[in-house]
Design a protein around this motif. Structure first.
Motif, short mmCIF file in Angstrom:
data_model
loop_
_atom_site.label_atom_id
_atom_site.label_comp_id
_atom_site.label_asym_id
_atom_site.label_seq_id
_atom_site.Cartn_x
_atom_site.Cartn_y
_atom_site.Cartn_z
N ASN A 278 0.83 -1.21 0.00
CA ASN A 278 0.00 0.00 0.00
C ASN A 278 0.87 1.26 0.00
N LEU A 279 1.97 1.22 0.76
CA LEU A 279 2.91 2.34 0.78
C LEU A 279 3.41 2.62 -0.64
N LEU A 280 3.88 1.58 -1.32
CA LEU A 280 4.42 1.78 -2.66
C LEU A 280 3.36 2.29 -3.63
N GLN A 281 2.14 1.76 -3.53
CA GLN A 281 1.07 2.24 -4.40
C GLN A 281 0.80 3.72 -4.16
N ASP A 282 0.79 4.13 -2.88
CA ASP A 282 0.54 5.54 -2.56
C ASP A 282 1.70 6.43 -3.01
N VAL A 283 2.92 5.94 -2.86
CA VAL A 283 4.08 6.71 -3.33
C VAL A 283 3.97 6.94 -4.84
N PHE A 284 3.65 5.89 -5.58
CA PHE A 284 3.55 6.03 -7.03
C PHE A 284 2.41 6.97 -7.43
N LYS A 285 1.32 6.96 -6.69
CA LYS A 285 0.22 7.89 -6.99
C LYS A 285 0.67 9.34 -6.85
N ILE A 286 1.60 9.58 -5.93
CA ILE A 286 2.08 10.94 -5.68
C ILE A 286 3.17 11.34 -6.68
#
Length: 183
Positions: free
Chosen positions: A168-176
């Motif tokens: 989830n962290l990586l997904q959120d980082v990529f969204k940003i």
């Protein structure tokens, strides 16, 4: 560098723990920071003691996952970790929401001040970002202490819940960090 040893750590079940919090910086000038809400508490695998004879017992004093994994009492299911949400819930039941909110506000201040302190010496490239792993210890008085800041922290999961948090962290980082017109 000489570090102060915090000899009155907050204990849960007699065990010392620290927090691993993930912080994304997309710019230093101006400072743009995201503090990820789904970090975790990493617990030592042995109960804490201030006995000087136990000072070299790494399983009692160090909550690092790479050390915990080598302990005979390491639990492969939960990896000696709690989510920050579960940790906060526990602390709120013991100390009340106001005191715990103040503790986490102080953690956010530690993160902000540490980033501001290096703002003028870190090169600022608008095409780059950095994900940091902040390790924070909380003492018996709910005072947070910065242990260290890890550049490029490990995102290798050790358990199922750990995998969920890190994915989830990586997904959120990529969204940003990935512009919407690239997706």
């Amino acid at each position: 560098m000489i570090s102060r040893y915090i000899d009155n750590p907050y204990l849960i079940g007699g065990k010392k723990f620290d927090l691993r919090m993930y912080v994304l910086v997309t710019s230093y000038r101006p400072l743009k920071v995201w503090i990820y809400e789904l970090g975790f508490g990493r617990f030592c695998t042995e109960k804490f003691s201030n006995d000087p004879k136990e000072i070299t017992n790494k399983y009692m004093h160090l909550a690092n996952a790479s050390i915990a994994k080598t302990a005979g009492s390491y639990n492969d299911i939960h990896g000696s970790k709690w989510s920050i949400n579960n940790l906060r819930f526990y602390m709120e039941q013991v100390h009340g929401k106001v005191g715990v909110d103040k503790c986490f506000e102080e953690i956010n201040n530690i993160i902000y001040i540490s980033l501001k302190s290096v703002q003028n010496v870190v090169s600022n490239d608008k095409h780059c970002f950095e994900l940091y792993g902040y390790d924070i210890l909380i003492d018996q008085n709910l005072k947070p202490w910065l242990i260290e800041v890890n550049a490029s922290p490990s995102i290798s999961p050790t358990t199922g819940p750990d995998r969920t948090i890190k994915m989830n962290l990586l997904q959120d980082v990529f969204k940003i960090v990935i512009p919407p017109d690239w997706a």
